[in-house]
Design a protein around this motif. Structure first.
Motif, short mmCIF file in Angstrom:
data_model
loop_
_atom_site.label_atom_id
_atom_site.label_comp_id
_atom_site.label_asym_id
_atom_site.label_seq_id
_atom_site.Cartn_x
_atom_site.Cartn_y
_atom_site.Cartn_z
N ASP A 40 0.81 -1.21 0.00
CA ASP A 40 0.00 0.00 0.00
C ASP A 40 0.86 1.28 0.00
O ASP A 40 0.40 2.33 0.42
N THR A 41 2.11 1.16 -0.41
CA THR A 41 2.98 2.35 -0.45
C THR A 41 3.74 2.45 -1.78
O THR A 41 4.81 3.01 -1.85
N SER A 42 3.20 1.88 -2.83
CA SER A 42 3.79 1.85 -4.18
C SER A 42 5.18 1.24 -4.23
O SER A 42 5.97 1.57 -5.08
N SER A 43 5.46 0.32 -3.31
CA SER A 43 6.75 -0.36 -3.36
C SER A 43 6.66 -1.77 -3.93
O SER A 43 7.53 -2.19 -4.68
N CYS A 59 -2.54 1.37 -6.11
CA CYS A 59 -2.70 1.92 -4.76
C CYS A 59 -2.24 3.37 -4.73
O CYS A 59 -2.40 4.05 -3.72
N THR A 60 -1.62 3.85 -5.82
CA THR A 60 -1.09 5.20 -5.84
C THR A 60 -1.73 5.99 -6.97
O THR A 60 -1.11 6.84 -7.59
N HIS B 34 2.56 10.72 -7.76
CA HIS B 34 3.45 9.75 -7.12
C HIS B 34 4.33 10.32 -6.02
O HIS B 34 5.06 9.59 -5.36
N SER B 35 4.26 11.63 -5.80
CA SER B 35 4.86 12.19 -4.58
C SER B 35 3.75 12.58 -3.61
O SER B 35 3.83 12.31 -2.41
N PRO B 38 1.26 9.41 -1.88
CA PRO B 38 1.83 8.70 -0.73
C PRO B 38 1.81 9.56 0.54
O PRO B 38 1.52 9.05 1.63
N LYS B 41 -1.75 9.62 1.81
CA LYS B 41 -2.17 8.35 2.42
C LYS B 41 -1.63 8.20 3.83
O LYS B 41 -2.26 7.60 4.69
N LEU B 42 -0.43 8.77 4.04
CA LEU B 42 0.15 8.74 5.40
C LEU B 42 -0.39 9.87 6.26
O LEU B 42 0.01 10.03 7.41
#
Lengths: 156, 272
Positions: A40-43, A59-60, B34-35, B38, B41-42
């Protein structure tokens, strides 16, 4: 907000909250649960789907960003009659999966990668799958599967 | 994890985005996301409104303009990676783009998003710094140009004013050598330390993840530009710089890495 996308060839319209992530939209609102949520963190890449033909970590991405897009998930890979996609078959034949959790994302990332690079070297496959983690560490056979699929497609 | 609630609006032109931003206190621009996503979401960022500029296709281009290459802010990392124009005129930018995240991330992330985010640990902000690029920003008061050396101001802080949009990055063509050294332990990780070196007449060297923002190795540059040897100049890589410590590296280890990587980068940039 109302969004419409083509998912695996069918048009889908739903009302979503803007903060709905694409992966939750696909899983919870459309009911296609083949796409997994991993880190859930694009990893980790477990949630990889195609957006307009390219691999994306769902998820991103917000569902509203995908409004109007064409989405393909793992459910859209086999033919309607159930015949597996060459990549799926290659994963099966080369033991490219162990627990299977990363597999939908691996297959989607690999198919996007092969579209960009149809005749990759082993090293290129490894780089191409950098964004997809297999916690069983079954990378060797995953790479073998992708190379097998690439060869098969090349022969056809 | 999903972000806190926000209003979402899609802008179809730069002018429309500027006018929406002008009327909103707490709006953020969304490009590839993409910056920003994330962080949201946090819950480290909770803007009340997202202005999606991702569909403004007029901001996605790579154009040869003689002395420099103009890159539209919404150009995705993948497009930088495979651009023939960059490949012949600014190959370092293609190379650096190809090291960002992983292929799926590069399908969505944009150069403008990465540069405007200004993360000291990211690859592209340090690259535009060493390349001596110029940022073009549009806002309610018109268009202005900001040199990279004045663009990054602090932790995720840039010279962009509230209500301004980064629209283009002008990247001087490289006539000499260049190198980008990204040191990490695992594929797709952020650089523990990274170094960009460009020899375009004078030498410019920038550092990744050596501070709260992308930094120039000024002491190294001064030494190189006054004729010092590569070894002597590289030894000064962390001069005046106070790098962070985290679970990947202590501050001392980062200083050590910086001089090793600067040496490698200068050697490579001098041999090409």
């Amino acid at each position: 907000m109302e969004v419409t996308m083509i998912i695996n060839g069918s048009s889908v319209t739903r009302d979503v909250e803007p903060r709905t992530l694409l992966v939750h939209f696909i899983r919870d609102q459309v009911g296609l649960t083949g796409t997994n949520v991993g880190c859930d963190t694009s990893s980790c890449g477990a949630c990889t789907v195609h957006v307009n033909g390219e691999s994306v970590k769902s998820c991103t991405m917000l569902a509203v960003q995908a409004d109007g897009a064409e989405i393909k998930t793992i459910e859209g890979m086999a033919s309607p009659s159930g015949e597996l996609h060459p990549l799926q078959r290659a994963f099966q034949e080369n033991h490219g999966l162990q627990c299977g959790y990363c597999t939908p994302g691996m297959v989607m990332a690999a198919s996007s990668f092969l579209a960009e690079n149809p005749h990759p070297t082993e090293q290129e496959v490894r780089h191409g799958l950098e964004g997809n983690l297999c916690r069983c560490t079954g990378y060797h056979n995953i790479v073998k599967s992708v190379l097998a699929a690439a060869n098969e497609t090349a022969e056809v | 994890m999903f972000p806190s609630s926000f209003d979402y609006v899609r802008a179809s032109s730069v002018a429309e985005a500027i006018s929406i931003l002008a009327n909103e206190e707490d709006a953020k621009l969304l490009a590839g996301g993409h910056s920003l996503l994330p962080l949201m979401k946090l819950r480290l960022a909770s803007p009340s409104k997202l202005v999606d500029i991702g569909r403004i296709s007029e901001l996605s281009y790579i154009e040869d303009r003689g002395e420099y290459v103009a890159v539209g802010a919404l150009t995705r990392h993948r497009d930088l990676e495979v651009s023939a124009v960059l490949g012949s005129s600014v190959p370092m930018l293609s190379h650096v783009a190809s090291l960002v995240g992983d292929p799926s991330v590069r399908h969505r992330g944009t150069i403008g998003g990465s540069v405007a985010h200004g993360d000291g640990a990211s690859d592209l902000p340090a690259a535009v710094l060493a390349l001596d690029a110029t940022m073009v920003a549009q806002g309610p008061n018109g268009t202005r140009e900001i040199p990279a050396s004045e663009f990054f101001l602090g932790f995720l802080e840039t010279a962009l004013e509230e209500g301004e949009i980064l629209t283009e990055i002008k990247v001087p063509k490289i006539h000499g050598g260049w190198s980008y050294q990204k040191f990490n332990r695992r594929a797709q990780d952020w650089a523990i330390v990274g170094v960009a070196a460009v020899r375009n007449g004078s030498t410019k060297v920038s550092l990744v993840n050596m501070g709260s923002m992308p930094l120039r190795a000024l002491a190294t540059e001064a030494a190189m530009n006054s004729g010092a040897s590569i070894s002597d100049a590289a030894a000064l890589a962390a001069e005046g710089i106070d790098p962070p410590a985290d679970l990947n590296a202590s501050a001392d280890y980062r200083r050590h890495l910086a001089s090793v990587l600067v040496k490698r980068a200068l050697e490579e940039a001098s041999s090409s």
